[in-house]
Every structure is written in structure tokens, then in C-alpha cells.
Enzyme design. Structure first.
Site, short mmCIF file in Angstrom:
data_model
loop_
_atom_site.label_atom_id
_atom_site.label_comp_id
_atom_site.label_asym_id
_atom_site.label_seq_id
_atom_site.Cartn_x
_atom_site.Cartn_y
_atom_site.Cartn_z
N VAL A 8 0.87 -1.17 0.00
CA VAL A 8 0.00 0.00 0.00
C VAL A 8 0.90 1.22 0.00
O VAL A 8 2.05 1.17 0.47
CB VAL A 8 -0.95 0.03 1.21
CG1 VAL A 8 -1.98 -1.09 1.10
CG2 VAL A 8 -0.20 -0.08 2.52
N SER A 9 0.40 2.35 -0.50
CA SER A 9 1.27 3.51 -0.70
C SER A 9 1.34 4.45 0.49
O SER A 9 2.20 5.31 0.54
CB SER A 9 0.81 4.29 -1.94
OG SER A 9 -0.54 4.68 -1.81
N THR A 10 0.46 4.30 1.48
CA THR A 10 0.51 5.15 2.66
C THR A 10 0.32 4.31 3.91
O THR A 10 -0.22 3.20 3.86
CB THR A 10 -0.59 6.24 2.63
OG1 THR A 10 -1.86 5.62 2.81
CG2 THR A 10 -0.58 7.00 1.31
#
Length: 205
Positions: A8-10
Site C-alpha cells: 500500500v502507498s501510505t
């Protein structure tokens, strides 16, 4: 072994959905990443360092693995060289099957076509600049200090004991410079120094 890679990016986003799907598919080992696609991904580097012939890398979707089509093609090409299969659950891609290999070969063709277009545009731009009296492009070659670090990077990468991130930190270079050094060293293997090259820190001891 089926190896699951989830990203996931965050920090606010959750990995549970991806992990659940990977577990259902039978993955036995997981690498979990919470990083942006454009930043360093230590878990991806760890996975690339540990995968072995006969393994299968499994992702929930293609965009969880590659930051671009070119990057994705490069990774799957690396898997192929290592004898590792690749499976994307939501994209119906499975390189253990004829259909899956065909689909990815089509992707690779598009990526190569894109690369050639960019190369042609770059050459055309440089030609136009020269005709107008301007000279562009990077100066060829590396300095002696850069060559030493390039051979050190090549030697450490060949040992397959450290991740790319570890080597980058040891040499004190950027990720882009590290891969540029590896490319240079690979092209100049016949000129490799006879004496073993070590990284700068160990040389100081």
C-alpha cells in the site's frame, strides 16, 4: 514456494485485503510494503534477494508490484532469469501457463515499442539541437573514484548477501547512481581490476 508481495502507498491504507487473498491462494511467505511506488521499497529488495528457482511470486494486482510498465517488465524478466514464476490474481496473469506467458510477452512488446519511441525522440531532439549549434547529452565515462564505487557495487551485488538498499547505503550513492554503476560495470567486465574491490568503508579499516 508461493511468495506473496503486498503493498500500500501510505501508512493509513490497510494490507489485510491483499494478504487475505494471497493466503487463500496458498502463499507461505509474505513481504509487506507500506511505501509509495516512486520511493525505495526495502521489502521488494529483500524479496528479490531471497527468491530462488522454483518459487512463484504472487501479487493481488499488477500495480502492487511495478511502478511502471517498464519496471514491471524488468521485474518479471528478472524472475524468468531466476527460474521464478509470476502470478497476478486480479489480472489473470500466470506465467506457469501458456496464456499467461503470451499476455506478458504482449506487454513486453508494448514496453519495448515505447522505449524505442522515446529513444527516437531523444535522438531527433539532439540532432535538432546540434543543427542549431547546441550540444546536449551527458559527458561519457566515469571518474576514477566513480569507477571504484562501480566495481564495489558490482562485487557486492554478485555476492547476493546484501539487498540493493544495503549496498546503496554502504556506498553512499543514490538508487539511480547505483543501477547506473551496475550497468557500467556489466559493460566493462573485461576491464575489471584483478584485485578484489571492496566498498569504501571496509577499505578504510
Amino acid at each position: 514456494m508461493k511468495i506473496g508481495y503486498a503493498r500500500v502507498s501510505t501508512q493509513d491504507q490497510k494490507l489485510e485485503l491483499q494478504i487475505s487473498e494471497l493466503e487463500k491462494y496458498g502463499c507461505e511467505k509474505f513481504y509487506k510494503e507500506k511505501k509509495s511506488a516512486i520511493k525505495d521499497r526495502p521489502e521488494l529488495d529483500r524479496m528479490l534477494a531471497h527468491i530462488r528457482k522454483g518459487d512463484a511470486v504472487v501479487v493481488w494486482k499488477l500495480d502492487r508490484l511495478g511502478r511502471s510498465l517498464r519496471h514491471l517488465i524488468d521485474l518479471v524478466t528478472l524472475f524468468k532469469e531466476k527460474g521464478v514464476d509470476f502470478i497476478s490474481l486480479n489480472d489473470n496473469i500466470d506465467t506457469t501457463t501458456i496464456q499467461g506467458r503470451l499476455i506478458f510477452n504482449i506487454f513486453a512488446s508494448f514496453a519495448e515499442f515505447e522505449r524505442e519511441l522515446i529513444s527516437e525522440r531523444t535522438k531527433a531532439g539532439l540532432k535538432a539541437a546540434r543543427e542549431k549549434g547546441r550540444v546536449g547529452g551527458r559527458k561519457p565515462g566515469l571518474t576514477d573514484a566513480a569507477k571504484t564505487k562501480a566495481w564495489a557495487a558490482h562485487h557486492l551485488a554478485q555476492q547476493d548477501e546484501l539487498s540493493a538498499t544495503d549496498i546503496i547505503n554502504q556506498l553512499g550513492v543514490s538508487k539511480a547512481t547505483y543501477y547506473r554503476y551496475l550497468e557500467w560495470a556489466q559493460k566493462n567486465l573485461e576491464n575489471r581490476p584483478k584485485r578484489r574491490i571492496t566498498n569504501s568503508r571496509s577499505a578504510e579499516k
